[in-house]
Every structure is written in C-alpha cells, then in structure tokens.
Design an enzyme around this catalytic site. Structure first.
Site, PDB file in Angstrom:
ATOM      1  N   LYS A 228       0.839  -1.213   0.000  1.00 42.43           N
ATOM      2  CA  LYS A 228       0.000   0.000   0.000  1.00 42.43           C
ATOM      3  C   LYS A 228       0.868   1.256   0.000  1.00 42.43           C
ATOM      4  CE  LYS A 228      -1.947  -0.995   3.951  1.00 42.43           C
ATOM      5  NZ  LYS A 228      -1.261  -2.274   4.244  1.00 42.43           N
TER       6      LYS A 228
ATOM      7  N   ARG B  49      -9.529   1.146   8.348  1.00 42.50           N
ATOM      8  CA  ARG B  49      -9.111  -0.212   8.640  1.00 42.50           C
ATOM      9  C   ARG B  49     -10.202  -0.991   9.357  1.00 42.50           C
ATOM     10  NH1 ARG B  49      -3.359   0.487   8.674  1.00 42.50           N
ATOM     11  NH2 ARG B  49      -2.327  -1.484   8.975  1.00 42.50           N
TER      12      ARG B  49
ATOM     13  N   ARG C 146      11.918  -5.909   4.839  1.00 42.06           N
ATOM     14  CA  ARG C 146      11.677  -4.467   4.732  1.00 42.06           C
ATOM     15  C   ARG C 146      12.589  -3.711   5.696  1.00 42.06           C
ATOM     16  NH1 ARG C 146       5.836  -1.956   5.417  1.00 42.06           N
ATOM     17  NH2 ARG C 146       5.900  -3.149   7.360  1.00 42.06           N
TER      18      ARG C 146
ATOM     19  N   ARG D 109      11.288  -2.441  11.303  1.00 38.19           N
ATOM     20  CA  ARG D 109      10.217  -1.904  12.161  1.00 38.19           C
ATOM     21  C   ARG D 109       9.906  -2.890  13.286  1.00 38.19           C
ATOM     22  NH1 ARG D 109       5.401   0.111   8.297  1.00 38.19           N
ATOM     23  NH2 ARG D 109       4.169  -1.142   9.729  1.00 38.19           N
TER      24      ARG D 109
ATOM     25  N   ARG E 128      -0.713  -9.231  13.073  1.00 36.06           N
ATOM     26  CA  ARG E 128      -1.271  -8.180  12.195  1.00 36.06           C
ATOM     27  C   ARG E 128      -2.108  -8.789  11.076  1.00 36.06           C
ATOM     28  NH1 ARG E 128       4.072  -5.340  10.644  1.00 36.06           N
ATOM     29  NH2 ARG E 128       2.828  -3.998   9.282  1.00 36.06           N
TER      30      ARG E 128
HETATM   31  P1  AP5 Z   1       4.914  -1.611   1.864  1.00 39.83           P
HETATM   32  O1  AP5 Z   1       4.620  -0.771   0.687  1.00 39.83           O
HETATM   33  O2  AP5 Z   1       5.684  -1.036   2.984  1.00 39.83           O
HETATM   34  O3  AP5 Z   1       3.561  -2.308   2.361  1.00 39.83           O
HETATM   35  P2  AP5 Z   1       2.346  -1.740   3.186  1.00 39.83           P
HETATM   36  O4  AP5 Z   1       1.130  -2.359   2.620  1.00 39.83           O
HETATM   37  O5  AP5 Z   1       2.402  -0.257   3.285  1.00 39.83           O
HETATM   38  O6  AP5 Z   1       2.654  -2.439   4.567  1.00 39.83           O
HETATM   39  P3  AP5 Z   1       2.617  -1.865   6.045  1.00 39.83           P
HETATM   40  O7  AP5 Z   1       3.358  -2.850   6.893  1.00 39.83           O
HETATM   41  O8  AP5 Z   1       3.052  -0.450   6.095  1.00 39.83           O
HETATM   42  O9  AP5 Z   1       1.136  -1.968   6.312  1.00 39.83           O
HETATM   43  P4  AP5 Z   1       0.461  -1.974   7.631  1.00 39.83           P
HETATM   44  O10 AP5 Z   1      -0.895  -1.827   7.091  1.00 39.83           O
HETATM   45  O11 AP5 Z   1       0.634  -3.106   8.522  1.00 39.83           O
HETATM   46  O12 AP5 Z   1       1.208  -0.794   8.416  1.00 39.83           O
HETATM   47  P5  AP5 Z   1       0.784   0.674   8.772  1.00 39.83           P
HETATM   48  O13 AP5 Z   1       1.986   1.496   8.832  1.00 39.83           O
HETATM   49  O14 AP5 Z   1      -0.361   1.089   7.917  1.00 39.83           O
HETATM   50  O15 AP5 Z   1       5.652  -2.925   1.320  1.00 39.83           O
HETATM   51  C1  AP5 Z   1       6.090  -3.928   2.226  1.00 39.83           C
HETATM   52  C2  AP5 Z   1       7.454  -4.470   1.761  1.00 39.83           C
HETATM   53  O16 AP5 Z   1       7.286  -5.183   0.534  1.00 39.83           O
HETATM   54  C3  AP5 Z   1       8.475  -3.372   1.479  1.00 39.83           C
HETATM   55  O17 AP5 Z   1       9.744  -3.793   1.869  1.00 39.83           O
HETATM   56  C4  AP5 Z   1       8.385  -3.192  -0.028  1.00 39.83           C
HETATM   57  O18 AP5 Z   1       9.600  -2.741  -0.551  1.00 39.83           O
HETATM   58  C5  AP5 Z   1       8.040  -4.581  -0.517  1.00 39.83           C
HETATM   59  N1  AP5 Z   1       7.174  -4.588  -1.688  1.00 39.83           N
HETATM   60  C6  AP5 Z   1       6.129  -3.748  -1.949  1.00 39.83           C
HETATM   61  N2  AP5 Z   1       5.535  -4.055  -3.126  1.00 39.83           N
HETATM   62  C7  AP5 Z   1       6.186  -5.141  -3.603  1.00 39.83           C
HETATM   63  C8  AP5 Z   1       6.039  -5.951  -4.784  1.00 39.83           C
HETATM   64  N3  AP5 Z   1       5.085  -5.714  -5.712  1.00 39.83           N
HETATM   65  N4  AP5 Z   1       6.886  -6.993  -4.945  1.00 39.83           N
HETATM   66  C9  AP5 Z   1       7.861  -7.235  -4.021  1.00 39.83           C
HETATM   67  N5  AP5 Z   1       8.074  -6.519  -2.896  1.00 39.83           N
HETATM   68  C10 AP5 Z   1       7.243  -5.474  -2.693  1.00 39.83           C
HETATM   69  O19 AP5 Z   1       0.221   0.458  10.247  1.00 39.83           O
HETATM   70  C11 AP5 Z   1       1.066   0.055  11.299  1.00 39.83           C
HETATM   71  C12 AP5 Z   1       0.264  -0.025  12.575  1.00 39.83           C
HETATM   72  O20 AP5 Z   1      -0.289   1.263  12.879  1.00 39.83           O
HETATM   73  C13 AP5 Z   1      -0.947  -0.956  12.534  1.00 39.83           C
HETATM   74  O21 AP5 Z   1      -0.602  -2.294  12.811  1.00 39.83           O
HETATM   75  C14 AP5 Z   1      -1.852  -0.324  13.613  1.00 39.83           C
HETATM   76  O22 AP5 Z   1      -1.411  -0.674  14.894  1.00 39.83           O
HETATM   77  C15 AP5 Z   1      -1.579   1.154  13.424  1.00 39.83           C
HETATM   78  N6  AP5 Z   1      -2.545   1.771  12.493  1.00 39.83           N
HETATM   79  C16 AP5 Z   1      -2.276   2.379  11.311  1.00 39.83           C
HETATM   80  N7  AP5 Z   1      -3.390   2.822  10.714  1.00 39.83           N
HETATM   81  C17 AP5 Z   1      -4.420   2.489  11.544  1.00 39.83           C
HETATM   82  C18 AP5 Z   1      -5.830   2.647  11.474  1.00 39.83           C
HETATM   83  N8  AP5 Z   1      -6.416   3.236  10.412  1.00 39.83           N
HETATM   84  N9  AP5 Z   1      -6.573   2.181  12.517  1.00 39.83           N
HETATM   85  C19 AP5 Z   1      -6.007   1.593  13.568  1.00 39.83           C
HETATM   86  N10 AP5 Z   1      -4.685   1.393  13.691  1.00 39.83           N
HETATM   87  C20 AP5 Z   1      -3.892   1.825  12.683  1.00 39.83           C
HETATM   88 MG    MG Z   2       2.724   1.107   4.884  1.00 39.42          MG
END
Ligand code: AP5
Ligand code: MG
Length: 214
Positions: A13, A88, A127, A160, A171
């Site tokens: 994402k 979410r 990552r 992370r 997660r």
């Molecule tokens: P990346 O692009 O970083 O993936 P992502 O989907 O953004 O993954 P996140 O881990 O950031 O998602 P998340 O939803 O758990 O975390 P968030 O920060 O939102 O890609 C991942 C890896 O794969 C990278 O190394 C990338 O290079 C690689 N990659 C990407 N595309 C690829 C491809 N096509 N092929 C190969 N490799 C690829 O949330 C973190 C925490 O915050 C949550 O757990 C929660 O506690 C809290 N939080 C955030 N938002 C909310 C909300 N709305 N409500 C409640 N809690 C929340």
């Molecule tokens: Mg992300």
C-alpha cells in the site's frame, strides 16, 4: 481524485501510494506514518498508539478517525488525496463517509492490493525503514545503494518493531478479522478495484494507473 489503498500489512500500500501521490500531485496520508512520527516525537498520541502498534493491534478508532478528519479538510487536499492504512475498520469507513458527506464529497476509488498471506511474511522480514524520513526499502527487491543507509537522506535504516515475525502473524489475523470486511463495503459502493499485488512493483503501479487514468 480521492483514493483509498486497501490491502494486508505488507501488501505494498505504502509503496504504491507514494507513487500515486507523486504522479497525481496529491498528498499521501498514511495513518501508520503519522503514528510513527508521533512516537518518534514522544507526543501523547504517539505514546498511546505505540502500545497497540507494538502488539500488532489496531489503534482505537476514536484516536484514528479524528486524526484523518482533521487532515483531509486541509487546503492541500482540495484536489484529492491517497489514504494508506485508513480506514481499517467498518466504523472508520463509516466515519470517513460521514466527514466527506459533510464536505459534499465522496471517495472515488478503493484499490485493493491483493497479496496472499504466504508472500507477506517474507516481505516484512526484508523491509527496512529509514529512521529519519520513513522511506521504505527491501533488502532484496529495493536495496539501498549503501547497505543500511537511506538513499534519500543518508540516515540509518531499521527493521520496524512490528515487522518481527510473531507480530506480523498477529497483524495478519487482525487484518482478516477487522479490515477485510471493507472489501465488501467498498464493493457495495461500486468503487472497489482489485490489483494483483504479487506482481513486480512497476507492474502493480501500471495496473493502478490503468484504473485511475493517466
Ligand atoms: P509496503 O509498501 O511497505 O507495504 P504496506 O502495505 O504499506 O505495509 P505496512 O506494513 O506499512 O502496512 P500496515 O498496514 O501493517 O502498516 P501501517 O503502517 O499502515 O511494502 C512492504 C514491503 O514489501 C516493502 O519492503 C516493499 O519494498 C516490498 N514490496 C512492496 N511491493 C512489492 C512488490 N510488488 N513486490 C515485491 N516486494 C514489494 O500500520 C502500522 C500499525 O499502525 C498498525 O498495525 C496499527 O497498529 C496502526 N494503524 C495504522 N493505521 C491504523 C488505522 N487506520 N486504525 C487503527 N490502527 C492503525
Ligand atoms: Mg505502509
């Protein structure tokens, strides 16, 4: 253009949202990044969010909804924005719809970046994130020019806290329980588009552009 990025943790994402934001010149709003910035700055919000994030749990809706509602009314969002990691939960989605309705607006697209659980754990383990600017790399698929150093700002990279394997599993289960129902929610609104997130990043982005229009 108002876009939501849906998808499991690690689906890509953030990677895609950043490119969409650059191409269409709209803000990239990642709730995860906002929470991590607050943790780094030691704010009250950061302290509260950290306890949930480190466990792989969601931060409560009441902390999250207000944050996004305040952000999307800002001047720089008037031509649209890309939401990454929000909503979410169904209550978050309903609150977002309500905020937009009050502004006389609605979301245009919800793009689901679809990646099976098996692929996710690998991605997360590889990552690396910049401690300073938040840029994301992968030790195999997007290595930095100098190992462990951010290409953009020269700061150090870290794994992370919530990318440790046991937290990733947690997660994923939280995602299936609380976030996956949004696929049906936006399907019902007729704005859901699905892309195959297992393809190389460049191809995923091409698929997204095809949906959004160049
Ligand atoms: P990346 O692009 O970083 O993936 P992502 O989907 O953004 O993954 P996140 O881990 O950031 O998602 P998340 O939803 O758990 O975390 P968030 O920060 O939102 O890609 C991942 C890896 O794969 C990278 O190394 C990338 O290079 C690689 N990659 C990407 N595309 C690829 C491809 N096509 N092929 C190969 N490799 C690829 O949330 C973190 C925490 O915050 C949550 O757990 C929660 O506690 C809290 N939080 C955030 N938002 C909310 C909300 N709305 N409500 C409640 N809690 C929340
Ligand atoms: Mg992300």
């Amino acid at each position: 253009m108002k876009i939501i990025m849906l998808g499991a943790p690690g689906a890509g994402k953030g990677t895609q949202a950043k490119q969409i934001a650059d191409k269409y010149q709209i803000p990239h709003i990642s709730t995860g990044d906002i929470f991590r910035a607050n943790i780094k700055e030691g704010t009250e919000l950061g302290k509260k969010a950290k306890t949930f994030m480190d466990q792989g749990e969601l931060v409560p809706d009441e902390l999250t909804v207000a944050l996004v509602a305040d952000r999307i009314v800002k001047e720089d969002c008037k031509n649209g924005f890309v939401l990454d990691g929000f909503p979410r939960t169904i209550p978050q989605a309903e609150a977002l719809d309500k905020t937009l309705e009050e502004m006389g607006e609605k979301m245009d697209y919800a793009i689901d970046v679809d990646v099976p659980d098996e692929n996710i754990v690998n991605r997360m383990g590889g990552r690396r994130a910049c401690v300073n600017c938040g840029a994301t790399y992968h030790i195999v698929s997007i290595p930095t020019k100098v190992e462990g150093i951010c290409d953009d700002c020269g700061s150090g990279l870290i794994l992370r806290e919530d990318d440790k394997p046991e937290t990733v599993q947690k997660r994923l289960s939280v995602y299936h329980e609380q976030t996956q129902p949004l696929i049906e929610y936006y399907g019902g609104q007729g704005i859901l588009k699905t892309v195959d997130g297992t393809r190389p990043m460049k191809n995923v982005f091409e698929d997204i552009i095809r949906i959004l229009g160049a």
